[in-house]
Scaffold this active site. Sequence first.
Site, PDB file in Angstrom:
ATOM      1  N   ARG A  89      -8.891  17.359   3.148  1.00 32.51           N
ATOM      2  CA  ARG A  89      -9.821  17.521   2.027  1.00 32.51           C
ATOM      3  C   ARG A  89     -11.167  18.026   2.535  1.00 32.51           C
ATOM      4  O   ARG A  89     -11.599  17.629   3.608  1.00 32.51           O
ATOM      5  CB  ARG A  89      -9.995  16.179   1.305  1.00 32.51           C
ATOM      6  CG  ARG A  89      -8.774  15.756   0.477  1.00 32.51           C
ATOM      7  CD  ARG A  89      -8.897  14.312  -0.007  1.00 32.51           C
ATOM      8  NE  ARG A  89      -8.277  13.382   0.923  1.00 32.51           N
ATOM      9  CZ  ARG A  89      -8.411  12.054   0.847  1.00 32.51           C
ATOM     10  NH1 ARG A  89      -9.175  11.521  -0.092  1.00 32.51           N
ATOM     11  NH2 ARG A  89      -7.799  11.280   1.717  1.00 32.51           N
ATOM     12  N   ARG A 117      -2.922  -2.173  -3.304  1.00 35.45           N
ATOM     13  CA  ARG A 117      -4.079  -1.286  -3.225  1.00 35.45           C
ATOM     14  C   ARG A 117      -3.936  -0.234  -4.321  1.00 35.45           C
ATOM     15  O   ARG A 117      -2.916   0.450  -4.411  1.00 35.45           O
ATOM     16  CB  ARG A 117      -4.151  -0.596  -1.866  1.00 35.45           C
ATOM     17  CG  ARG A 117      -5.321   0.382  -1.765  1.00 35.45           C
ATOM     18  CD  ARG A 117      -5.158   1.307  -0.580  1.00 35.45           C
ATOM     19  NE  ARG A 117      -6.287   2.244  -0.483  1.00 35.45           N
ATOM     20  CZ  ARG A 117      -6.202   3.436   0.103  1.00 35.45           C
ATOM     21  NH1 ARG A 117      -5.056   3.835   0.627  1.00 35.45           N
ATOM     22  NH2 ARG A 117      -7.245   4.224   0.157  1.00 35.45           N
ATOM     23  N   ASN A 143       0.875  -1.174   0.000  1.00 34.62           N
ATOM     24  CA  ASN A 143       0.000   0.000   0.000  1.00 34.62           C
ATOM     25  C   ASN A 143       0.910   1.221   0.000  1.00 34.62           C
ATOM     26  O   ASN A 143       1.442   1.611   1.038  1.00 34.62           O
ATOM     27  CB  ASN A 143      -0.907  -0.008   1.223  1.00 34.62           C
ATOM     28  CG  ASN A 143      -1.929   1.128   1.195  1.00 34.62           C
ATOM     29  OD1 ASN A 143      -1.868   2.020   0.362  1.00 34.62           O
ATOM     30  ND2 ASN A 143      -2.868   1.099   2.126  1.00 34.62           N
TER      31      ASN A 143
END
Length: 404
Positions: free
Chosen positions: A240, A92, A8
């Site tokens: 975000r 991933r 990942n």
Amino acid sequence: MDTILVVNAGSSSVKFQVYSIEGEGILRRQLKGQMDGIGSRPRLRASGSTGDPLADRAYPIEGVPDVPAAMDIAGAWLRDEQRIRPIAVGHRVVHGGPDYDRPIQIDHGVVTRLERFIALAPLHQPHNLAPIRSILGNFPELLQVACFDTAFHRTHSAVADHYAIPHQLYAEGVRRYGFHGLSYEYIAKTLPKVAPKIANGRVIVAHLGSGASMCALSAGRSVESTMGFTALDGLPMGTRPGQIDPGVVLYLISEKGMSASTIQNFLYRDCGLKGLSGVSNDMRELEGSEDPRARLAIEYFGYRIGLNAGMLAAALQGLDAFVFTAGIGENSAKIRAHVAGQLAWLGVTLNQAENTRHSQLISGPDSRIPVYVVPTDEELMIAQHTLSLLMKTTSTNQRQERAS
């Protein structure tokens, strides 16, 4: 011993886990580690299956300038010191676009197609692909599998999948994808063991971490998600903003003179809890702060989770259970309590003692909706998908050998 490596990769870290294959379809975690601080303070850390430390080493900045260099160091440590040579690698990959609704074996053609989605996940996709390219170059015969965060949500109906824009854009791939699918898939597969009475019912899962989203599950299938075309939508996150009026972006362009690349960096790195609080993007720091803006960020986070829970309950036409997962969801009793308060209109009550203990069931005995805390395991999900494709590939090769 045959093993599977799970990777990942992010912008400044590469996390990895190694699973041994024990028997037919049985996986056991052998070790986990990460190379973080890439390009700043590179450090390799790893531990065994019982948490025993296996490595903790610092490296000079120039020695680990990027993800491929980090992969080389971590790979050499696995091969030379741990004597691990995996027979397959699972990755991933955040965005699979409209093309991929399930894990897929990687080749150069797949990588080329996945590069098209870099603009849709600029914080993740290029870094997800970097170790894939590195392994393709150094070990071309090694089976690699891409597991997508968008794939689990490909079961959405057309109504849930569309934006109200001309069809041509939808045909080009501008649609609502949803993310954190590997986490939601793991929860969906785990609920029959944790809470069999509600596993096939209507469940909202809140994946709350630095990246945050929520998913509506009906009989274990995703029917709606708070995230859409990119990983910017929905809940506020560490950096975000979550849901935002597109007019804000137009304002930044017309009134602030910001370019597309500047706005992209702003929305992905300077907003969310960090922008709202002016203190930190880390919920632990916000919870420990006395700054009123930190308190506002926490309240806003819980408020938006409550609003989105109402939307998802409407999509499900009712609700049978609510599940917290991921870093904040699994570890912050304060956030869980705050969210439970937002859900009181649904009949949710909290058992404060069980919540403080981070128990599996944290709702009160009189709660109309049971509330659970279920740790997620995206890496195990990736390993299981990789093993399935490995077994399928092996079986196909054996049939072809017998036929020849």
